[in-house]
Write a protein that holds these residues in place. Structure first.
Motif, PDB file in Angstrom:
ATOM      1  N   SER A  82       0.839  -1.193   0.000  1.00  0.00           N
ATOM      2  CA  SER A  82       0.000   0.000   0.000  1.00  0.00           C
ATOM      3  C   SER A  82       0.872   1.239   0.000  1.00  0.00           C
ATOM      4  O   SER A  82       2.048   1.193   0.372  1.00  0.00           O
ATOM      5  N   VAL A  83       0.259   2.357  -0.446  1.00  0.00           N
ATOM      6  CA  VAL A  83       0.928   3.654  -0.469  1.00  0.00           C
ATOM      7  C   VAL A  83      -0.032   4.668   0.159  1.00  0.00           C
ATOM      8  O   VAL A  83      -1.240   4.655  -0.137  1.00  0.00           O
ATOM      9  N   ARG A  84       0.498   5.521   1.025  1.00  0.00           N
ATOM     10  CA  ARG A  84      -0.380   6.530   1.625  1.00  0.00           C
ATOM     11  C   ARG A  84       0.340   7.863   1.735  1.00  0.00           C
ATOM     12  O   ARG A  84       1.573   7.916   1.898  1.00  0.00           O
ATOM     13  N   GLN A  85      -0.428   8.922   1.625  1.00  0.00           N
ATOM     14  CA  GLN A  85       0.064  10.272   1.837  1.00  0.00           C
ATOM     15  C   GLN A  85      -0.181  10.642   3.298  1.00  0.00           C
ATOM     16  O   GLN A  85      -1.273  10.419   3.835  1.00  0.00           O
ATOM     17  N   GLY A 133       5.121  13.398  -3.412  1.00  0.00           N
ATOM     18  CA  GLY A 133       4.817  13.247  -4.834  1.00  0.00           C
ATOM     19  C   GLY A 133       5.447  12.054  -5.503  1.00  0.00           C
ATOM     20  O   GLY A 133       5.767  12.097  -6.693  1.00  0.00           O
ATOM     21  N   SER A 134       5.654  10.956  -4.807  1.00  0.00           N
ATOM     22  CA  SER A 134       6.298   9.785  -5.409  1.00  0.00           C
ATOM     23  C   SER A 134       5.365   9.103  -6.404  1.00  0.00           C
ATOM     24  O   SER A 134       4.164   8.977  -6.161  1.00  0.00           O
ATOM     25  N   PRO A 135       5.918   8.607  -7.527  1.00  0.00           N
ATOM     26  CA  PRO A 135       5.099   7.873  -8.496  1.00  0.00           C
ATOM     27  C   PRO A 135       4.910   6.399  -8.146  1.00  0.00           C
ATOM     28  O   PRO A 135       4.249   5.663  -8.878  1.00  0.00           O
ATOM     29  N   VAL A 136       5.491   5.909  -7.053  1.00  0.00           N
ATOM     30  CA  VAL A 136       5.387   4.494  -6.685  1.00  0.00           C
ATOM     31  C   VAL A 136       3.926   4.154  -6.390  1.00  0.00           C
ATOM     32  O   VAL A 136       3.194   4.931  -5.780  1.00  0.00           O
ATOM     33  N   ARG A 137       3.525   2.949  -6.853  1.00  0.00           N
ATOM     34  CA  ARG A 137       2.151   2.498  -6.694  1.00  0.00           C
ATOM     35  C   ARG A 137       2.128   1.102  -6.066  1.00  0.00           C
ATOM     36  O   ARG A 137       3.114   0.360  -6.171  1.00  0.00           O
ATOM     37  N   PRO A 138       1.016   0.720  -5.454  1.00  0.00           N
ATOM     38  CA  PRO A 138       0.889  -0.655  -4.977  1.00  0.00           C
ATOM     39  C   PRO A 138       1.141  -1.651  -6.102  1.00  0.00           C
ATOM     40  O   PRO A 138       0.689  -1.453  -7.234  1.00  0.00           O
ATOM     41  N   GLY A 139       1.865  -2.713  -5.787  1.00  0.00           N
ATOM     42  CA  GLY A 139       2.234  -3.707  -6.789  1.00  0.00           C
ATOM     43  C   GLY A 139       3.620  -3.496  -7.361  1.00  0.00           C
ATOM     44  O   GLY A 139       4.196  -4.424  -7.945  1.00  0.00           O
ATOM     45  N   ASP A 140       4.192  -2.294  -7.216  1.00  0.00           N
ATOM     46  CA  ASP A 140       5.577  -2.088  -7.638  1.00  0.00           C
ATOM     47  C   ASP A 140       6.493  -2.956  -6.775  1.00  0.00           C
ATOM     48  O   ASP A 140       6.143  -3.353  -5.662  1.00  0.00           O
ATOM     49  N   THR A 141       7.684  -3.219  -7.291  1.00  0.00           N
ATOM     50  CA  THR A 141       8.608  -4.113  -6.600  1.00  0.00           C
ATOM     51  C   THR A 141       9.788  -3.348  -6.032  1.00  0.00           C
ATOM     52  O   THR A 141      10.439  -2.570  -6.738  1.00  0.00           O
ATOM     53  N   ALA A 142      10.070  -3.594  -4.761  1.00  0.00           N
ATOM     54  CA  ALA A 142      11.247  -3.023  -4.111  1.00  0.00           C
ATOM     55  C   ALA A 142      12.329  -4.089  -3.998  1.00  0.00           C
ATOM     56  O   ALA A 142      12.032  -5.258  -3.734  1.00  0.00           O
ATOM     57  N   THR A 143      13.563  -3.686  -4.202  1.00  0.00           N
ATOM     58  CA  THR A 143      14.690  -4.574  -3.924  1.00  0.00           C
ATOM     59  C   THR A 143      15.202  -4.239  -2.527  1.00  0.00           C
ATOM     60  O   THR A 143      15.725  -3.148  -2.293  1.00  0.00           O
ATOM     61  N   VAL A 144      15.014  -5.175  -1.636  1.00  0.00           N
ATOM     62  CA  VAL A 144      15.375  -4.958  -0.240  1.00  0.00           C
ATOM     63  C   VAL A 144      16.848  -5.291  -0.007  1.00  0.00           C
ATOM     64  O   VAL A 144      17.570  -4.566   0.676  1.00  0.00           O
ATOM     65  N   VAL A 145      17.283  -6.409  -0.569  1.00  0.00           N
ATOM     66  CA  VAL A 145      18.695  -6.805  -0.536  1.00  0.00           C
ATOM     67  C   VAL A 145      19.056  -7.221  -1.951  1.00  0.00           C
ATOM     68  O   VAL A 145      18.327  -7.999  -2.579  1.00  0.00           O
TER      69      VAL A 145
END
Length: 373
Positions: free
Chosen positions: A243-246, A313-325
């Motif tokens: 999820s993403v929240r402001q 103002g980030s363009p990141v959306r739910p479902g995007d993938t983060a590289t943690v390591v």
């Protein structure tokens, strides 16, 4: 979690190029969290000739997977099922007269194949291995069991306490203790073919410690404890944005509100945490790669989630993938960085990560057939 076995193969070739004798691929702790069977197969196809583990159960797992290369198990209680190891053709380390008696008893009266043993000498860690004052008695007992046909002493092993400091000088006392132990073994009538003392750090920095075989484990997965050689990390852990929240300035995040936003910002939630192996001690210092940039992890790392500050103002959306390591190739934080943030060992990070998330591996290789040597 993804494991790039091409990187394991490349690391193994770098390590094998350092030595003239045998290279034992140590795949304890499920291959340092990278998958013992696949790391073993890859290493055997890339210059390794032996496999090493601590527990006998780990050795039997390799045998059950069809791996027939010589495999040594060196950390077992006296009551372990040594008979299962002997039947599976597993070499067994013997650190005491009591262990020797248990192994010899499991091998029976010699009508079956004798147990293949490596006498284990403590060269300065005060940990596993026979203490120096106990070593002569162990060697004499081993020679007696060898003459009885119950065991075959094929190796002598030790481990260095200060190899991580790099170079030959810190290892001088450990090497001398091992050399003396070999002299005592020979005086007892033993003729061990395999003599191994060096792990990854000494393999890379101290040729005098190599003897006839070296044992490398951390190096296979890209960790050089000596800091002397560029090896390639093989592990990548990614996570989807849930999820993403402001949020406005003054928003507290997570347990105890360990972090409070100083401005209006965007927060992303990732479903990973310390139950997946991320060190909670990295709270307040760690970062992830998301949307092509690094972003700080804010608030406390929880059991199964963490929060990332993306900025306004980030363009990141739910479902995007983060590289943690990651491996460091794309700018993602590496296991070494997570270890630094947590004031921990890189070994701790990768073995922790390997304990929970599902794995996808690239490039599973074949293995040679086994023949005792």
């Amino acid at each position: 979690m993804r494991v790039d076995l091409d990187s394991v193969a490349a690391n193994c070739r770098v390590l094998a190029a350092q030595v003239r004798g045998d290279l034992m691929a140590v795949v304890k702790a499920d291959g340092f969290g990278h998958g013992a069977v696949d790391v073993a197969r890859t290493a055997l196809a890339s210059g390794a000739t032996w496999l090493g583990v601590t527990a006998l159960s780990e050795a039997l797992t390799l045998r059950d997977a069809g791996l027939r290369a010589p495999v040594l198990s060196w950390l077992n209680p006296v009551g372990a099922d040594f008979g299962a190891g002997v039947r599976a053709g597993v070499d067994l380390a013997v650190p005491s007269v009591a262990h020797l008696a248990a192994v010899a008893g499991a091998a029976g009266d010699g009508r079956s194949a004798p147990a293949r043993v490596h006498l284990h000498l403590d060269t300065g860690l005060a940990r596993d291995g026979a203490a120096p004052e106990e070593w002569p008695a162990l060697c004499r007992a081993a020679r007696s069991a060898e003459l009885d046909g119950r065991v075959q002493v094929v190796g002598v092993m030790g481990h260095l306490a200060l190899a991580d400091l790099g170079g030959p000088a810190p290892n001088a006392a450990g090497r001398a203790a091992f050399d003396h132990g070999l002299d005592v073994a020979r005086a007892a009538g033993l003729r061990p073919r395999h003599r191994h003392l060096a792990a990854t750090a000494a393999t890379l920095t101290d040729p005098a410690a190599h003897h006839t075989m070296v044992r490398v484990g951390a190096g296979l997965v890209g960790i050089d404890p000596s800091g002397s050689t560029a090896l390639h990390p093989a592990l990548t852990l990614t996570a989807p944005v849930v999820s993403v929240r402001q949020v406005p300035a003054g928003t507290g995040v997570g347990y105890g509100h360990a972090w409070t936003s100083s401005r209006a910002t965007t927060l992303a939630l990732l479903p990973v945490g310390y139950a997946d192996g991320l060190p909670r001690a990295a709270t307040g210092r760690s970062e992830v790669l998301l949307g092509g940039r690094r972003h700080p992890v804010v608030g406390r790392i929880s059991m199964d989630q963490l929060v990332v500050d993306l900025g306004p103002g980030s363009p990141v959306r739910p479902g995007d993938t983060a590289t943690v390591v990651g491996t460091g190739d794309d700018g993602a934080p590496t296991a070494a960085e997570w270890a630094r943030w947590a004031q921990a060992l890189e070994h701790e990070v990768v073995t922790g990560l390997g304990s929970a998330p599902p794995r996808v591996r690239r490039r599973v290789t074949t293995h040679p057939t086994w023949s005792p040597s």
